[in-house]
Motif scaffolding. Structure first.
Motif, short mmCIF file in Angstrom:
data_model
loop_
_atom_site.label_atom_id
_atom_site.label_comp_id
_atom_site.label_asym_id
_atom_site.label_seq_id
_atom_site.Cartn_x
_atom_site.Cartn_y
_atom_site.Cartn_z
N LYS A 168 -3.54 5.48 -0.04
CA LYS A 168 -2.11 5.34 -0.30
C LYS A 168 -1.94 4.64 -1.63
N ARG A 169 -1.43 5.36 -2.62
CA ARG A 169 -1.25 4.78 -3.94
C ARG A 169 -0.20 5.54 -4.72
N ILE A 170 0.30 4.89 -5.76
CA ILE A 170 1.33 5.47 -6.63
C ILE A 170 0.80 5.49 -8.05
N CYS A 206 5.89 10.99 -11.40
CA CYS A 206 5.40 10.13 -10.32
C CYS A 206 4.57 10.96 -9.35
N VAL A 264 2.54 10.40 -5.71
CA VAL A 264 2.32 9.50 -4.57
C VAL A 264 1.29 10.13 -3.64
N TRP A 318 -0.18 9.74 -0.11
CA TRP A 318 0.16 9.10 1.16
C TRP A 318 -0.75 9.70 2.23
N LEU A 367 10.55 7.33 -7.91
CA LEU A 367 9.99 6.83 -6.66
C LEU A 367 10.93 7.07 -5.49
N ALA A 369 10.46 10.43 -4.02
CA ALA A 369 9.31 10.48 -3.13
C ALA A 369 9.63 9.83 -1.79
N ARG A 392 12.13 2.34 -0.23
CA ARG A 392 11.31 2.01 -1.39
C ARG A 392 10.45 0.78 -1.14
N VAL A 445 1.21 0.64 -0.18
CA VAL A 445 0.21 1.27 -1.04
C VAL A 445 -0.82 0.25 -1.51
N VAL A 457 -0.48 0.44 -7.71
CA VAL A 457 0.47 1.17 -8.54
C VAL A 457 -0.14 1.23 -9.94
#
Length: 714
Positions: A2-4, A15, A17, A19, A43, A46, A54, A61, A64
């Motif tokens: 899980k990261r952005i 962006c 994401v 997940w 964001l 997403a 948000r 995550v 970022v």
């Protein structure tokens, strides 16, 4: 996972994401006055897809990651502080003189060769803000003249009185012995402590660059200082935005070396071109996972077109003395070429040749192309695409940006009047010129490396890559195109798969084979001590950022050349220590093979001597990468779905419009085959299938384009 990952470009903020097993791609206009607003917008899109708030998303995550062209744009626009320089007495002209060919650095080949009009760029630091200090060290770091501290205090006060907002200290041979640079910093803090209002940052050249080369080290430190405040305040604003939304981990910045690090471990210089470099990293992962040997990358965004090469299963090309804007610097950077050709590139009338000129000026995101209806008055490539029927005025960028056709027609009036042509003819000319410029860039890059365009796959990504890829490939002679998964935000996708990494290097002059003594290198203790010191620097960087020592991996690289050759190759040693002659011979044999492959076996000449000029240690922590699905399309092809609409479109070589089918997201189902002309618009981007090309969808949203003459497709 899980990261952005975010790529902040000149026009759009992309962006990506990750997940768990779900990947989300979104775009928003870049808000240059406050980058956090564009990030939050992308964001939030997403969050809507994931049905999350948000704050909850950011708290969940693991990281970022930011890639940005902010520093690149600031350098191009010369938006930065007044920089002053302290340099060794007698070397005051090192910076303004640069090198013999400094006038041509950063210029197209035809301009660089035009010596009759040779002109060096306006300096970031004029001579009036350069001061010399009395001191001297030799090439080994031995002190020949002690630092005159009274002189230093006087020169510092002179610089501050000129109104400098940043100071660079670049002393001769300081990479061998940094004591004098460090002492100047201490004196500066005594005279002007950080507690003073309006404290001035100081950059020491040996901390920015670890290699010799006085001009490139000085220019590297100057650019770092010039971008420092811009990057510091912008990135701190982004980090503060994360804190306000519940994210409590360090923000990570993508480096142009192909890695990333925390904000407190990043020099401003390392952020230049970080967005395109992240895309090239993703292309390398794609090549490794998909078994594709030769890829030429084309990242066409709203502001620029970035070119990179991936050869032999994921090998990226590096520049160790790259040119940034008009200045040569000294840092390892993933090789790329940037052209001022994007969707927002402004088209204008060229009275000399009675044609259209495209770029390098860009409309950016504010005001943007004329059709954005945000105040833009100049026609752009995107305006041309709209008139030619390629874009859906009501559903551009998923309907976030409705396009105004009337504004586009108004913007084209000057070109049409000057050339006495219709708007459609002007739009066709703009598209042709833009495609030709990008194709010429691809061909130059491939030819420069000794490659043929017909032997490469064109990886087309960025917001406008799949829209222009067929036109570019036609002009470049490329027969096979791949629009990768998540093509519209592919650079952000690359940022999601980067390792945390630091590179430390040291200039040396080691004769691995000395032809005069006919002896192999045997000072193993000194070599191993140097490697250990570079590893320690990387270890300290990563431990400071919270990693365990057991997680750190090291790679040892040597820049090597023959005694009679100026060309260098960088090789990787599997053993990071030398303990016997066989290991030295192994390095020489590896160099011979790589040198022969790059430059030809005829000039492999170890008998002339083999020298190591740089020792480099890459320290990294593997954080996992994005996994791509099977890239090859299914053998069983599927008929295209029902067209959702038809639109009158115009193509090169055909003055009449063509009723062109428009397909939606169903066309991306694996195996779907569509013969051009056609348009596929799933919402995230637009795929233009020009006449003579065939569209074939693969897994994970990847798309292949095959030219009708491509025998492999048959």
């Amino acid at each position: 996972m899980k990261r952005i990952a975010v790529d902040i470009g000149g026009t759009f903020t992309d962006c990506f994401v990750s997940w768990d097993e779900q990947f989300i791609q979104t775009k928003a206009l870049t808000t240059h006055h406050n980058l956090a607003l564009g990030f939050n917008d992308a964001l939030d899109q997403a969050c809507d897809i994931l049905s999350l708030e948000r704050r909850l998303l950011l708290q969940s995550v693991d990281s970022v990651r930011y890639a940005t062209t902010l520093g690149t744009n600031a350098l191009i626009e010369r938006k930065g502080p007044r920089v002053g320089v302290l340099i060794t007495t007698g070397f005051e002209s090192t910076i303004p003189i640069s090198r013999g060919r400094g006038y041509g650095d950063g210029l197209p080949d035809e301009q660089a060769r035009d010596m009759s009009r040779a002109k060096r760029p306006d300096p970031i630091v004029p001579i009036s803000r350069i001061r010399s200090v009395k001191q001297r060290m030799d090439y080994r770091g031995k002190v020949l003249m002690d630092l005159d501290e009274a002189d230093v205090r006087e020169k510092l006060k002179e610089l501050v009185d000129t109104g400098v907002q940043a100071i660079v200290v670049t002393l001769i041979n300081s990479v061998e012995n940094p004591d004098h640079e460090l002492r100047i910093q201490e004196i500066f803090e005594e005279e002007f402590p950080s507690s003073m209002l309006g404290a001035i940052p100081m950059v020491l050249s040996h901390q920015v660059v670890g290699r010799k080369g006085e001009y490139v080290r000085s220019s590297s430190a100057i650019i770092d200082a010039f971008l420092h405040s811009t990057m510091y305040f912008a990135m701190n604003a982004l980090e503060q935005n994360l804190r306000e939304n519940g994210y409590d981990r360090p923000m990570l910045l993508v480096h142009n070396s192909g890695g990333m690090a925390q904000l407190n471990s990043t020099d401003a210089l390392k952020t230049l071109h970080s967005g395109p470099v992240a895309g090239i990293h993703a292309a390398g992962q794609l090549a490794l996972q998909g078994g594709i040997s030769n890829i030429v990358c084309g990242d066409m965004g709203g502001t620029s077109f970035d070119i990179g090469l991936i050869t032999e299963g994921g090998t990226k090309h590096y520049d160790f003395n790259p040119v940034v804007d008009r200045w040569r610097v000294s840092l390892p950077m993933v090789h790329l070429v940037t052209l001022g050709a994007g969707g927002g590139s402004i088209a204008s009338y060229d009275p000399i040749f009675n044609t259209v000129r495209v770029g390098p000026q860009s409309a950016g995101s504010d005001p943007g192309p004329a059709c954005y209806d945000r105040g833009g008055m100049n026609p752009t490539v995107t305006d041309a695409d709209l008139i030619l029927g390629y874009l859906d005025a009501e559903n551009y960028a998923k309907g976030v940006i409705p396009l105004n056709m009337r504004r586009t027609y108004q913007a084209l009036e000057d070109i049409c009047d000057e050339m006495d042509i219709s708007e459609v003819e002007a739009a066709l000319l703009i598209k042709s010129m833009a495609d030709s410029e990008m194709a010429a860039g691809l061909v130059r890059e491939l030819n420069g490396g000794g490659y043929k365009a017909s032997e490469f796959v064109f990886l087309a990504y960025g917001g406008n890559g799949p829209l222009h890829c067929c036109g570019i490939a036609d002009k470049a002679g490329i027969k096979k195109i791949l629009a990768p998964p998540y093509s519209s935000v592919f650079s952000a996708c690359g940022g999601a798969g980067l390792d945390q990494m630091h590179i430390h290097e040291k200039n040396v002059s080691l004769g691995f084979y000395n032809k005069h003594t006919r002896a192999l290198y045997a000072d193993y203790d000194s070599f191993n001590a140097l490697v250990a010191s570079l590893e320690e620097k990387g270890r300290a960087d990563l431990l400071r950022q919270g990693f365990r020592e057991d997680d750190i991996q090291y790679t040892l690289e040597l820049d090597m050349r023959y005694g009679i050759q100026k060309m260098e190759v960088s090789i990787e040693l599997t053993n990071r220590r030398l303990n016997k002659p066989a290991e030295v011979l192994g390095a020489i044999e590896y160099m011979n093979a790589d040198f022969g492959k790059r430059y030809g076996k005829e000039i492999v000449s170890p008998e002339s001597g083999v020298w190591v000029s740089t020792v480099r240690v890459v320290s990294r922590v593997d954080l996992g990468t994005v996994k791509f699905s099977e890239l090859e399309p299914p053998r069983e092809r599927v008929a295209p779905p029902q067209a959702v609409n038809y639109r009158e479109c115009y193509f090169q070589g055909n003055s009449a419009s063509v009723s062109t089918p428009i397909y939606g997201a169903d066309a991306l189902n694996p195996g779907v085959e569509i013969t051009g002309p056609a348009i596929v618009n799933p919402g995230e981007t637009t795929y233009l299938v020009e006449p003579g090309w065939t569209f074939v969808a693969a897994a994970q949203g990847a798309v292949w384009f095959f030219h009708e003459s491509n025998a492999q497709y048959q």
